[in-house]
Design a protein around this motif. Structure first.
Motif, mmCIF file in Angstrom:
data_model
loop_
_atom_site.group_PDB
_atom_site.id
_atom_site.type_symbol
_atom_site.label_atom_id
_atom_site.label_comp_id
_atom_site.label_asym_id
_atom_site.label_seq_id
_atom_site.Cartn_x
_atom_site.Cartn_y
_atom_site.Cartn_z
ATOM 1 N N THR A 221 -5.497 -7.872 -35.282
ATOM 2 C CA THR A 221 -6.631 -7.299 -35.046
ATOM 3 C C THR A 221 -7.440 -8.076 -33.869
ATOM 4 O O THR A 221 -8.059 -7.525 -32.900
ATOM 5 C CB THR A 221 -7.601 -7.281 -36.062
ATOM 6 O OG1 THR A 221 -6.972 -6.690 -37.388
ATOM 7 C CG2 THR A 221 -9.025 -6.900 -36.000
ATOM 8 N N GLU A 223 -5.803 -9.487 -31.454
ATOM 9 C CA GLU A 223 -5.231 -9.369 -30.302
ATOM 10 C C GLU A 223 -5.743 -7.957 -29.595
ATOM 11 O O GLU A 223 -5.911 -7.749 -28.550
ATOM 12 C CB GLU A 223 -3.640 -9.045 -30.304
ATOM 13 C CG GLU A 223 -3.016 -10.305 -30.641
ATOM 14 C CD GLU A 223 -1.374 -10.422 -30.879
ATOM 15 O OE1 GLU A 223 -0.977 -9.276 -30.994
ATOM 16 O OE2 GLU A 223 -0.880 -11.425 -30.918
ATOM 17 N N ASN A 224 -5.910 -7.237 -30.422
ATOM 18 C CA ASN A 224 -6.640 -5.676 -30.162
ATOM 19 C C ASN A 224 -8.009 -5.982 -29.221
ATOM 20 O O ASN A 224 -8.270 -5.508 -28.457
ATOM 21 C CB ASN A 224 -6.697 -4.680 -31.224
ATOM 22 C CG ASN A 224 -5.324 -4.258 -31.496
ATOM 23 O OD1 ASN A 224 -4.346 -4.146 -30.648
ATOM 24 N ND2 ASN A 224 -5.132 -4.029 -32.909
ATOM 25 N N LYS A 225 -8.669 -6.883 -30.069
ATOM 26 C CA LYS A 225 -10.157 -7.138 -29.562
ATOM 27 C C LYS A 225 -10.017 -7.759 -28.272
ATOM 28 O O LYS A 225 -10.745 -7.720 -27.248
ATOM 29 C CB LYS A 225 -10.566 -8.038 -30.627
ATOM 30 C CG LYS A 225 -12.004 -8.275 -30.226
ATOM 31 C CD LYS A 225 -12.829 -9.279 -31.336
ATOM 32 C CE LYS A 225 -14.345 -9.262 -31.294
ATOM 33 N NZ LYS A 225 -14.710 -10.148 -32.237
ATOM 34 N N LEU A 227 -7.559 -7.561 -25.978
ATOM 35 C CA LEU A 227 -7.069 -6.365 -24.895
ATOM 36 C C LEU A 227 -8.281 -5.599 -24.562
ATOM 37 O O LEU A 227 -8.414 -5.119 -23.731
ATOM 38 C CB LEU A 227 -5.953 -5.445 -25.582
ATOM 39 C CG LEU A 227 -4.503 -6.387 -25.711
ATOM 40 C CD1 LEU A 227 -3.534 -5.469 -26.302
ATOM 41 C CD2 LEU A 227 -4.131 -6.529 -24.311
ATOM 42 N N SER A 228 -9.316 -5.137 -25.709
ATOM 43 C CA SER A 228 -10.396 -4.476 -25.512
ATOM 44 C C SER A 228 -11.300 -5.221 -24.591
ATOM 45 O O SER A 228 -11.938 -4.624 -23.561
ATOM 46 C CB SER A 228 -11.005 -4.071 -26.913
ATOM 47 O OG SER A 228 -12.196 -3.540 -26.812
#
Length: 450
Positions: A221, A223-225, A227-228
């Motif tokens: 989560t 890492e996704n944040k 990237l966002s």
């Protein structure tokens, strides 16, 4: 042939004859001899009298200044004669109306031509003012767009800074989660080892495994944040490019509209100047309908007659003789005598219709002649084969008659060097020219040079 010899000649002696003696002794013969001898002595004495050499010329009375001579008044525009205000012999002042003409050209027949042109000029001037206001508005619009572009760019730069900070924060959170994952993995491995040795219950192993799974899920989560956040940074940078392009287009369009308005404004100004020129021309043309006198004088001759006659541009209307003028004489001398004439030379003149007795060699004995001075010498030969010389009254001599009229005949004698009568007779018999001499002014200059 007569047969006469020298031996037969007889000499007659006057004293032997009384008749011859009586005739020779008569008194009136002695008187006649004295008269003849006295006359001969008088003639010899006259040969030594002074004689003034001179150059004669024929001419006419004129004026010293060109604007004082008779002049012809012309019309500046074509028209039709409507009314005369003068007649021959009238005295007119400068600006007095002589003739009124009406318009005949179709381009100027409109009676409201001047007022209509004035309205066109005013309308074009208002158009120039409106274009000026439009240019000012477009300049304000360009300034507003520039200010707005600066604010938008500052806002986009702030978003970039926020994205950088958020990426940094998410990166730190990701590292923290990775640390937690390593701790959970270590605890799970320790619990599994202790469970195999019987030191830890299975529940403890399951709890550690659950924490490990939670840490693994949370790191994905995070890492996704991250990237966002990185994507938001890219979007902020793209937004800056978009804002720059958008406002560049808007400002360019505003500048283009401004330059178009300026060009139209200059074109309208050119039209205003053209219309003003037409307006002034029309106004001055209305003033040319009345032909006026250029100076004070007398109407000597009317060159046109009648009412309703159509005349062209430059047609002679009347001849005017100026009232006040400085009189002069234009005379003509032979080319051979031109080098003997100079400016300032004294001249004796006389006029047709005035009684005079002229002795060219003795100007002091002349009667009815007047003094003058040479003021101008023409350097080009005239049509009559002579050179024109202009003579004005001599201020040191007697005044010229006031009754002289322009164009009256006049003769002149230019006075040269004073010589003896015998020398003048000898010069004329031999065909020699008069003595060449220089004026006092030239002599003074030559002395200064020496």
């Amino acid at each position: 042939m007569l047969n006469i010899s020298k031996d037969n000649q007889v000499l007659i002696t006057p004293g032997k004859y009384a008749s011859i003696t009586n005739v020779a002794r008569r008194p009136h013969y002695k008187t006649l001899n004295k008269i003849i001898i006295g006359f001969l002595i008088f003639l010899v004495a006259c040969l030594f009298l002074p004689w003034t050499q001179n150059i004669s010329g024929d001419g006419s009375v004129t004026t010293l200044k060109p604007d004082h001579r008779p002049q012809t008044v012309h019309n500046a525009i074509a028209g039709r004669i409507e009314k005369w205000y003068v007649q021959e012999g009238d005295y007119v002042k400068k600006g007095d109306t002589i003739l009124f003409i009406s318009e005949i050209k179709e381009d100027y027949l409109d009676p409201n031509l001047v007022s209509n042109t004035k309205e066109q000029v005013d309308a074009k001037k208002m158009a120039v003012e409106s274009y000026s206001d439009k240019v000012s508005s477009l300049e304000l619009q360009s300034e507003s767009l520039g200010t707005e572009r600066g604010l938008k760019l500052q806002q986009a730069r702030n978003k970039i800074k926020q994205a950088h900070l958020k990426i940094k924060s998410d990166s730190m959170d990701l590292e923290a989660i990775k640390t937690q994952l390593r701790i959970a993995q270590t605890q799970f491995n320790r619990s599994t080892a202790l469970n195999k040795e019987g030191l830890k219950p299975m529940t403890d192993v399951e709890q550690k495994k659950l924490k490990l799974q939670e840490a693994e899920a949370y790191i994905i989560t995070q890492e996704n944040k991250l990237l966002s956040s990185q994507n938001e940074l890219l979007n902020a940078r793209v937004e800056i490019n978009r804002i720059t392009a958008e406002y560049a287009e808007k400002i360019s369009k505003s500048q283009s509209d401004k330059f178009t308005a300026i060009s139209t404004q200059y074109d309208t100004k050119a039209q205003v100047n053209k219309l003003q020129n037409q307006y002034i021309n029309y106004s001055m043309r209305n003033g040319l309908y009345y032909i006026t006198s250029p100076q004070d004088g007398y109407v000597s001759r009317a060159l046109l007659a009648g009412i309703g006659e159509t005349i062209k541009e430059g047609t002679p209307i009347v001849s005017i003789m100026p009232a006040g003028y400085d009189i002069a004489i234009e005379t003509y001398v032979n080319p051979i005598d031109l080098p003997l004439v100079h400016r300032g030379a004294k001249v004796r003149v006389w006029f047709d219709g005035w009684p005079r007795i002229v002795f060219s060699g003795w100007p002091g004995l002349s009667y009815g002649t007047y003094g003058g001075r040479v003021v101008a010498i023409e350097n080009f030969i005239s049509q009559n084969g002579k050179y024109r010389v202009l003579i004005s009254p001599d201020s040191e001599a007697e005044k010229w008659p006031k009754e002289l009229s322009i164009g009256a005949g006049a003769q002149s004698i230019a006075l040269l060097e004073t010589v003896s009568v015998w020398y003048e007779i000898w010069r004329n018999l031999n065909g020699f020219p008069p003595n060449y001499y220089k004026s006092d002014l030239n002599d003074g200059k030559s002395k200064e040079k020496k």
